[in-house]
Design an enzyme around this catalytic site. Structure first.
Site, PDB file in Angstrom:
ATOM      1  N   GLN A 115      32.256  18.863 -29.879  1.00 32.53           N
ATOM      2  CA  GLN A 115      31.682  18.861 -31.229  1.00 32.53           C
ATOM      3  C   GLN A 115      30.694  20.016 -31.328  1.00 32.53           C
ATOM      4  O   GLN A 115      29.724  20.067 -30.567  1.00 32.53           O
ATOM      5  CB  GLN A 115      30.989  17.514 -31.423  1.00 32.53           C
ATOM      6  CG  GLN A 115      30.154  17.368 -32.650  1.00 32.53           C
ATOM      7  CD  GLN A 115      28.888  16.591 -32.331  1.00 32.53           C
ATOM      8  OE1 GLN A 115      28.858  15.761 -31.428  1.00 32.53           O
ATOM      9  NE2 GLN A 115      27.838  16.865 -33.052  1.00 32.53           N
ATOM     10  N   SER A 118      25.279  22.228 -33.295  1.00 33.17           N
ATOM     11  CA  SER A 118      23.986  22.887 -33.054  1.00 33.17           C
ATOM     12  C   SER A 118      24.131  24.383 -32.801  1.00 33.17           C
ATOM     13  O   SER A 118      25.096  24.829 -32.175  1.00 33.17           O
ATOM     14  CB  SER A 118      23.301  22.281 -31.826  1.00 33.17           C
ATOM     15  OG  SER A 118      23.216  20.895 -31.947  1.00 33.17           O
ATOM     16  N   SER A 150      28.472  19.978 -25.573  1.00 32.82           N
ATOM     17  CA  SER A 150      28.903  19.184 -24.414  1.00 32.82           C
ATOM     18  C   SER A 150      30.404  19.333 -24.219  1.00 32.82           C
ATOM     19  O   SER A 150      31.160  19.395 -25.199  1.00 32.82           O
ATOM     20  CB  SER A 150      28.584  17.704 -24.631  1.00 32.82           C
ATOM     21  OG  SER A 150      27.223  17.529 -24.904  1.00 32.82           O
ATOM     22  N   GLU A 233      28.473   9.363 -33.789  1.00 36.25           N
ATOM     23  CA  GLU A 233      27.878   9.833 -32.540  1.00 36.25           C
ATOM     24  C   GLU A 233      26.760   8.897 -32.084  1.00 36.25           C
ATOM     25  O   GLU A 233      26.719   8.475 -30.932  1.00 36.25           O
ATOM     26  CB  GLU A 233      27.313  11.247 -32.718  1.00 36.25           C
ATOM     27  CG  GLU A 233      26.567  11.730 -31.484  1.00 36.25           C
ATOM     28  CD  GLU A 233      26.153  13.199 -31.546  1.00 36.25           C
ATOM     29  OE1 GLU A 233      25.822  13.678 -32.644  1.00 36.25           O
ATOM     30  OE2 GLU A 233      26.173  13.850 -30.494  1.00 36.25           O
ATOM     31  N   ASN A 355      14.274  11.997 -30.765  1.00 36.04           N
ATOM     32  CA  ASN A 355      13.585  10.741 -31.093  1.00 36.04           C
ATOM     33  C   ASN A 355      12.818  10.845 -32.415  1.00 36.04           C
ATOM     34  O   ASN A 355      12.777   9.900 -33.201  1.00 36.04           O
ATOM     35  CB  ASN A 355      12.612  10.369 -29.970  1.00 36.04           C
ATOM     36  CG  ASN A 355      13.341   9.808 -28.764  1.00 36.04           C
ATOM     37  OD1 ASN A 355      14.582   9.821 -28.728  1.00 36.04           O
ATOM     38  ND2 ASN A 355      12.595   9.336 -27.783  1.00 36.04           N
ATOM     39  N   GLU A 356      12.225  12.028 -32.654  1.00 38.55           N
ATOM     40  CA  GLU A 356      11.456  12.202 -33.896  1.00 38.55           C
ATOM     41  C   GLU A 356      12.405  12.116 -35.103  1.00 38.55           C
ATOM     42  O   GLU A 356      12.090  11.482 -36.119  1.00 38.55           O
ATOM     43  CB  GLU A 356      10.725  13.546 -33.912  1.00 38.55           C
ATOM     44  CG  GLU A 356       9.570  13.650 -32.931  1.00 38.55           C
ATOM     45  CD  GLU A 356      10.021  13.782 -31.472  1.00 38.55           C
ATOM     46  OE1 GLU A 356      11.134  14.314 -31.232  1.00 38.55           O
ATOM     47  OE2 GLU A 356       9.285  13.338 -30.583  1.00 38.55           O
TER      48      GLU A 356
HETATM   49  C1  LIG Z   1      22.440  16.363 -23.430  1.00 38.36           C
HETATM   50  C2  LIG Z   1      22.652  17.036 -24.741  1.00 38.36           C
HETATM   51  C3  LIG Z   1      23.938  17.128 -25.260  1.00 38.36           C
HETATM   52  C4  LIG Z   1      24.141  17.772 -26.480  1.00 38.36           C
HETATM   53  N1  LIG Z   1      25.428  17.871 -26.953  1.00 38.36           N
HETATM   54  C5  LIG Z   1      25.651  18.500 -28.136  1.00 38.36           C
HETATM   55  C6  LIG Z   1      26.999  18.665 -28.613  1.00 38.36           C
HETATM   56  O1  LIG Z   1      27.974  18.266 -27.966  1.00 38.36           O
HETATM   57  N2  LIG Z   1      27.168  19.328 -29.794  1.00 38.36           N
HETATM   58  C7  LIG Z   1      26.119  19.792 -30.541  1.00 38.36           C
HETATM   59  O2  LIG Z   1      26.363  20.347 -31.607  1.00 38.36           O
HETATM   60  N3  LIG Z   1      24.837  19.665 -30.097  1.00 38.36           N
HETATM   61  C8  LIG Z   1      24.582  19.033 -28.919  1.00 38.36           C
HETATM   62  N4  LIG Z   1      23.290  18.907 -28.450  1.00 38.36           N
HETATM   63  C9  LIG Z   1      22.185  19.513 -29.215  1.00 38.36           C
HETATM   64  C10 LIG Z   1      21.285  18.498 -29.892  1.00 38.36           C
HETATM   65  O3  LIG Z   1      21.935  17.925 -31.001  1.00 38.36           O
HETATM   66  C11 LIG Z   1      19.997  19.267 -30.297  1.00 38.36           C
HETATM   67  O4  LIG Z   1      19.328  19.612 -29.092  1.00 38.36           O
HETATM   68  C12 LIG Z   1      19.094  18.419 -31.153  1.00 38.36           C
HETATM   69  O5  LIG Z   1      19.656  18.189 -32.419  1.00 38.36           O
HETATM   70  C13 LIG Z   1      17.696  19.090 -31.335  1.00 38.36           C
HETATM   71  O6  LIG Z   1      17.835  20.387 -31.776  1.00 38.36           O
HETATM   72  P1  LIG Z   1      17.040  21.583 -31.062  1.00 38.36           P
HETATM   73  O7  LIG Z   1      17.322  21.478 -29.584  1.00 38.36           O
HETATM   74  O8  LIG Z   1      17.395  22.838 -31.757  1.00 38.36           O
HETATM   75  O9  LIG Z   1      15.513  21.232 -31.262  1.00 38.36           O
HETATM   76  P2  LIG Z   1      14.644  21.506 -32.583  1.00 38.36           P
HETATM   77  O10 LIG Z   1      15.374  21.006 -33.775  1.00 38.36           O
HETATM   78  O11 LIG Z   1      14.179  22.919 -32.577  1.00 38.36           O
HETATM   79  O12 LIG Z   1      13.405  20.542 -32.334  1.00 38.36           O
HETATM   80  C14 LIG Z   1      12.275  20.907 -31.532  1.00 38.36           C
HETATM   81  C15 LIG Z   1      11.264  19.775 -31.609  1.00 38.36           C
HETATM   82  O13 LIG Z   1      10.776  19.635 -32.970  1.00 38.36           O
HETATM   83  C16 LIG Z   1      10.964  18.301 -33.415  1.00 38.36           C
HETATM   84  N5  LIG Z   1      11.304  18.297 -34.847  1.00 38.36           N
HETATM   85  C17 LIG Z   1      12.211  19.103 -35.466  1.00 38.36           C
HETATM   86  N6  LIG Z   1      12.301  18.780 -36.784  1.00 38.36           N
HETATM   87  C18 LIG Z   1      11.443  17.742 -36.990  1.00 38.36           C
HETATM   88  C19 LIG Z   1      11.094  16.974 -38.144  1.00 38.36           C
HETATM   89  N7  LIG Z   1      11.625  17.192 -39.340  1.00 38.36           N
HETATM   90  N8  LIG Z   1      10.179  15.970 -37.973  1.00 38.36           N
HETATM   91  C20 LIG Z   1       9.606  15.726 -36.757  1.00 38.36           C
HETATM   92  N9  LIG Z   1       9.895  16.435 -35.637  1.00 38.36           N
HETATM   93  C21 LIG Z   1      10.799  17.432 -35.750  1.00 38.36           C
HETATM   94  C22 LIG Z   1      12.092  17.748 -32.581  1.00 38.36           C
HETATM   95  O14 LIG Z   1      12.072  16.342 -32.513  1.00 38.36           O
HETATM   96  C23 LIG Z   1      11.842  18.418 -31.231  1.00 38.36           C
HETATM   97  O15 LIG Z   1      10.902  17.684 -30.501  1.00 38.36           O
HETATM   98  C24 LIG Z   1      23.044  18.295 -27.220  1.00 38.36           C
HETATM   99  C25 LIG Z   1      21.757  18.215 -26.676  1.00 38.36           C
HETATM  100  C26 LIG Z   1      21.546  17.594 -25.458  1.00 38.36           C
HETATM  101  C27 LIG Z   1      20.161  17.518 -24.913  1.00 38.36           C
END
Ligand SMILES: Cc1cc2nc3c(=O)[nH]c(=O)nc-3n(C[C@H](O)[C@H](O)[C@H](O)COP(=O)(O)OP(=O)(O)OC[C@H]3O[C@@H](n4cnc5c(N)ncnc54)[C@H](O)[C@@H]3O)c2cc1C
Length: 395
Positions: A115, A118, A150, A233, A355-356
């Protein structure tokens, strides 16, 4: 009921034989063979429609099978995204041809799915994505980058969301596609995570041509398609985890505490009781959600509650493990399983939505609290100063 008893007996017998025949650490070939056997035996896609390769049975049979498989660790992890997210999305909004083409091989483990949502500048705010798909004759030309995908390395197909119209607000100009991961324009680069493994990847698209009939849902209607996938998901992460091994579980840690003579310590007991309560709450909630899904009731935003509980349980149990076992945790006690759980824990609080973000969704859509202010919902995407938006995209 006698039919279901017979079904349960057969399922248990089949699982016993099939899992006993598995090698100790099943690789990809063994996992694929297991899925094909599972399908032949009638246990893959139990409630999925028979015309597309499912078994066409009811939620009752699914429940019975899950019960039979409850304490077993099946080598199905690599198929999780296909079975839990991509397959259900295609069944909900895919075309007849897409369902006929993709569902059966997915259920048999012949084709693995990933999928691709991101991006480096679009995670929590995934609607800010910049991967572009431009209509070029009878196909879409895709360029851009995804990250944290993933199982992309093993995948044969993926669900991609890309920007098809930058002139409308960010949620409106997105389209979902099926991508052939073996296309020469697709480059997958594994990323090493804290466990030392490469669970997720970067994926680059360089002039990848995608036929128009590989659009999933409506052109420019990809946001609602993506929400469909994300709801599946969260539920599937929560429910899938109910069946995965928990090296830092209450049972494992109370055993370890007993061995070390720590059970008389009130702080350790307190920690263990806390863990027990969290585990029970998670197990009961995920069992309830799983029964609801199988009975045709969509949990919707409530899936976020299970996902959040699981992430907290994973982090807290890893924390409890390090308190109880001390340096033994990272000295690779227990074949390194607890050390691995400790390293994997933080990922659970991010993947599938942080979590947020889960708390925001629960606040907005489960508890009905006022929504977070969003100043960019009506601004055309090309006028936004989002994430890493490239200059050309904003011209
Ligand atoms: C093990 C694992 C598997 C994954 N697999 C996939 C996959 O198969 N396909 C895919 O597309 N993605 C995948 N992901 C990506 C995952 O969906 C993103 O890491 C996640 O959505 C967070 O995005 P980011 O890492 O860009 O963090 P950011 O969005 O940049 O967030 C950074 C921090 O800011 C906080 N934050 C951001 N916006 C807000 C808000 N509005 N209010 C409060 N806090 C906020 C977040 O909670 C976080 O602590 C995977 C991630 C992991 C860890």
């Amino acid at each position: 009921m006698p039919d279901l008893d017979e079904y349960a007996r057969r399922a248990r017998a089949w699982l016993e034989t099939a899992t006993a025949a598995l090698p100790p650490d099943p690789g990809l070939a063994a996992a694929r063979a297991f899925m094909a056997d599972l399908h032949d035996a009638g246990y893959s896609g139990i409630t999925w429609p028979a015309e597309y390769g499912g078994q066409g049975l009811s939620a009752a049979e699914e429940r019975v099978f899950q019960q039979a498989a409850r304490d077993l660790v099946l080598p199905v992890g690599v198929f999780g995204i296909g079975l839990g997210m991509c397959g259900p999305t295609l069944l909900s909004i895919g075309t007849e041809e897409q369902k006929r083409r993709y569902i059966r091989p997915l259920l048999r483990g012949e084709e693995i799915w990933c999928q691709m949502f991101s991006e480096p500048g679009a995670g929590s705010d995934v609607a800010s994505l910049q991967t572009r798909a431009v209509l070029d004759g009878d196909a879409w030309l895709v360029n851009g980058q995804k990250v944290w995908t993933s199982v992309a390395k093993q995948a044969d197909f993926g669900l991609l969301i890309a920007r098809t119209n930058p002139d409308v607000p960010k949620h409106q100009g997105i389209t979902m596609f099926v991508v052939d991961m073996h296309d020469p324009g697709v480059t997958v680069r594994p990323l090493r995570d804290m466990t030392g493994e490469s669970h997720f990847n970067e994926v680059y698209f360089d002039d990848v041509r995608i036929a128009a009939d590989q659009v999933v849902g409506e052109v420019d209607g990809g946001w609602s398609a993506a929400v469909t996938t994300l709801l599946h998901e969260r539920v599937s992460i929560g429910m899938g985890a109910a069946r995965t091994e928990r090296p830092a579980s209450f049972e494992a840690l109370s055993g370890a505490a007993r061995e070390r003579g720590l059970l008389a310590n009130p702080l350790v007991r307190d920690r263990l009781v806390d863990l027990y309560l969290q585990e029970r709450a998670f197990d009961l909630l995920s069992a309830r959600m799983s029964q609801e899904v199988k009975a045709g009731i969509q949990p919707g935003a409530r899936g976020s509650v299970v996902k959040l509980l699981l992430a907290e349980l994973t982090l807290d149990s890893a924390d409890a493990a390090s308190e109880i076992l001390g340096p033994g945790t990272v000295a690779h006690d227990d074949d390194g399983k607890i050390a691995r759980a400790l390293a994997w824990g933080p990922g659970m609080a991010l993947g599938g939505g942080t979590n947020e973000i889960m708390r925001n969704i629960i606040g907005d859509r489960v508890l009905g609290l006022p929504r977070e202010p969003q100043v960019d919902r009506t601004v055309p995407f090309r006028d936004l100063k989002v994430g890493t938006q490239a200059k050309e995209a904003s011209k």
